[in-house]
Write an enzyme that holds these catalytic residues in place. Sequence first.
Site, PDB file in Angstrom:
ATOM      1  N   ASP A  32      53.635 -11.800  37.212  1.00  0.00           N
ATOM      2  CA  ASP A  32      54.610 -10.748  36.895  1.00  0.00           C
ATOM      3  C   ASP A  32      55.682 -11.252  35.927  1.00  0.00           C
ATOM      4  O   ASP A  32      56.039 -12.428  35.949  1.00  0.00           O
ATOM      5  CB  ASP A  32      55.258 -10.253  38.204  1.00  0.00           C
ATOM      6  CG  ASP A  32      55.977  -8.923  38.017  1.00  0.00           C
ATOM      7  OD1 ASP A  32      55.719  -8.233  37.015  1.00  0.00           O
ATOM      8  OD2 ASP A  32      56.802  -8.574  38.879  1.00  0.00           O
ATOM      9  N   HIS A  49      52.538  -9.464  27.153  1.00  0.00           N
ATOM     10  CA  HIS A  49      51.200  -9.516  27.761  1.00  0.00           C
ATOM     11  C   HIS A  49      50.324 -10.543  27.043  1.00  0.00           C
ATOM     12  O   HIS A  49      49.547 -11.250  27.673  1.00  0.00           O
ATOM     13  CB  HIS A  49      50.545  -8.130  27.728  1.00  0.00           C
ATOM     14  CG  HIS A  49      51.267  -7.105  28.571  1.00  0.00           C
ATOM     15  ND1 HIS A  49      51.701  -7.370  29.865  1.00  0.00           N
ATOM     16  CD2 HIS A  49      51.643  -5.829  28.314  1.00  0.00           C
ATOM     17  CE1 HIS A  49      52.305  -6.290  30.353  1.00  0.00           C
ATOM     18  NE2 HIS A  49      52.294  -5.346  29.430  1.00  0.00           N
ATOM     19  N   LEU A 143      35.107 -24.096  39.446  1.00  0.00           N
ATOM     20  CA  LEU A 143      36.249 -23.277  39.882  1.00  0.00           C
ATOM     21  C   LEU A 143      35.783 -21.838  40.019  1.00  0.00           C
ATOM     22  O   LEU A 143      35.097 -21.319  39.134  1.00  0.00           O
ATOM     23  CB  LEU A 143      37.384 -23.332  38.842  1.00  0.00           C
ATOM     24  CG  LEU A 143      38.550 -22.369  39.102  1.00  0.00           C
ATOM     25  CD1 LEU A 143      39.390 -22.824  40.301  1.00  0.00           C
ATOM     26  CD2 LEU A 143      39.452 -22.233  37.869  1.00  0.00           C
TER      27      LEU A 143
HETATM   28  C1  IPE Z   1      52.300  -6.416  40.233  1.00  0.00           C
HETATM   29  O1  IPE Z   1      53.267  -6.304  39.242  1.00  0.00           O
HETATM   30  C2  IPE Z   1      50.929  -6.261  39.663  1.00  0.00           C
HETATM   31  C3  IPE Z   1      50.525  -7.317  38.751  1.00  0.00           C
HETATM   32  C4  IPE Z   1      51.182  -8.392  38.437  1.00  0.00           C
HETATM   33  C5  IPE Z   1      49.234  -7.126  38.156  1.00  0.00           C
HETATM   34  P1  IPE Z   1      54.042  -4.938  38.971  1.00  0.00           P
HETATM   35  O2  IPE Z   1      55.029  -5.240  37.919  1.00  0.00           O
HETATM   36  O3  IPE Z   1      53.073  -3.857  38.712  1.00  0.00           O
HETATM   37  O4  IPE Z   1      54.729  -4.686  40.382  1.00  0.00           O
HETATM   38  P2  IPE Z   1      55.999  -3.831  40.784  1.00  0.00           P
HETATM   39  O5  IPE Z   1      55.802  -2.459  40.192  1.00  0.00           O
HETATM   40  O6  IPE Z   1      57.187  -4.512  40.221  1.00  0.00           O
HETATM   41  O7  IPE Z   1      56.000  -3.844  42.276  1.00  0.00           O
HETATM   42  C1  IPE Z   2      52.944  -8.256  34.620  1.00  0.00           C
HETATM   43  O1  IPE Z   2      54.075  -8.067  33.836  1.00  0.00           O
HETATM   44  C2  IPE Z   2      51.712  -7.657  34.008  1.00  0.00           C
HETATM   45  C3  IPE Z   2      51.232  -6.457  34.682  1.00  0.00           C
HETATM   46  C4  IPE Z   2      51.723  -5.950  35.765  1.00  0.00           C
HETATM   47  C5  IPE Z   2      50.110  -5.761  34.089  1.00  0.00           C
HETATM   48  P1  IPE Z   2      54.892  -6.708  33.814  1.00  0.00           P
HETATM   49  O2  IPE Z   2      54.319  -5.848  32.746  1.00  0.00           O
HETATM   50  O3  IPE Z   2      54.937  -6.088  35.164  1.00  0.00           O
HETATM   51  O4  IPE Z   2      56.314  -7.238  33.387  1.00  0.00           O
HETATM   52  P2  IPE Z   2      57.735  -6.795  33.964  1.00  0.00           P
HETATM   53  O5  IPE Z   2      57.662  -6.855  35.459  1.00  0.00           O
HETATM   54  O6  IPE Z   2      57.981  -5.408  33.463  1.00  0.00           O
HETATM   55  O7  IPE Z   2      58.686  -7.803  33.402  1.00  0.00           O
HETATM   56 MG    MG Z   3      56.194  -6.241  36.722  1.00  0.00          MG
END
Ligand code: IPE
Ligand code: IPE
Ligand code: MG
Length: 254
Positions: A32, A49, A143
């Site tokens: 995240d 990303h 792995l």
């Molecule tokens: C959790 O992250 C899902 C992934 C990292 C794939 P999100 O950014 O979607 O989660 P919330 O919305 O903050 O809970």
């Molecule tokens: C994690 O990063 C990737 C996915 C959930 C797909 P985020 O896109 O949730 O990044 P933040 O949480 O907005 O910083």
């Molecule tokens: Mg996120």
Amino acid sequence: MVAYPNSVAVAEKATEEVGVATVPAHVAIIMDGNGRWAASRGLPRLAGHRAGAQAVRRTIEAAMRSHVGWLTLYAFSSENWRRPAGEVLDLTGLMRHYLRSEVAELVREGVRVRVIGARRRFEPDLQRELAEAERRTAHNTRLNLVMALSYGARDEIVEAARLAAIAVRDGRLDPAMLDETAFGELLSTTGIPDPDLIIRTSGEQRLSNFLLWQAAYAELMFLDVLWPDFSTEHFAAALAEFSRRERRYGARPA
Ligand code: IPE
Ligand code: IPE
Ligand code: MG
């Protein structure tokens, strides 16, 4: 009770090579913070990303070097479909790009890929690429890389309950025989040991619908680092912290 087949087997070797007493057999990561990483640099979310995909490469390498047997990466949740269409398109585009550019390397490195989640929700060509990645790496053993894509734990548990109900209806399952092991075999993670360690980056302290059943006795670590900045040092530090934790499974402390 779920077995942790690799922990003990790799412990001695790992002690020599990474200086850690007990290596988790299975590390699962909620990757995240890509969006915040990009925002802090004044960049579009896509840049975050992309940088996150680089962190994926580093982490797979680090897991191999540490003799972790299983690595699960949460890359896209069942709720992430709620994001704006443009971002969903960017994310699925990156998955395609990643598969095309990395699968040959994963084959060479001995990584076996398995995908969990509602892959039917992806475009047919991406579904084909996922199946192809699994097929081409199926003989690998170094792995086990589990990619959680369009994954949601509640979805998964409901689906398992549905399969059990159908088996009972069809006379293939006696309800009295449905125990934790039998139910676990109906989940998408059948054959995968439960995660010993779940790491979430970005400072958020929640599971966001990740491996809710399998996480029953996982050690949880919430790191204040955004996923694109996650380094091999963070990974090593998490393993070191894991080896210092005492896992009791409800039993009396030693
Ligand atoms: C959790 O992250 C899902 C992934 C990292 C794939 P999100 O950014 O979607 O989660 P919330 O919305 O903050 O809970
Ligand atoms: C994690 O990063 C990737 C996915 C959930 C797909 P985020 O896109 O949730 O990044 P933040 O949480 O907005 O910083
Ligand atoms: Mg996120």
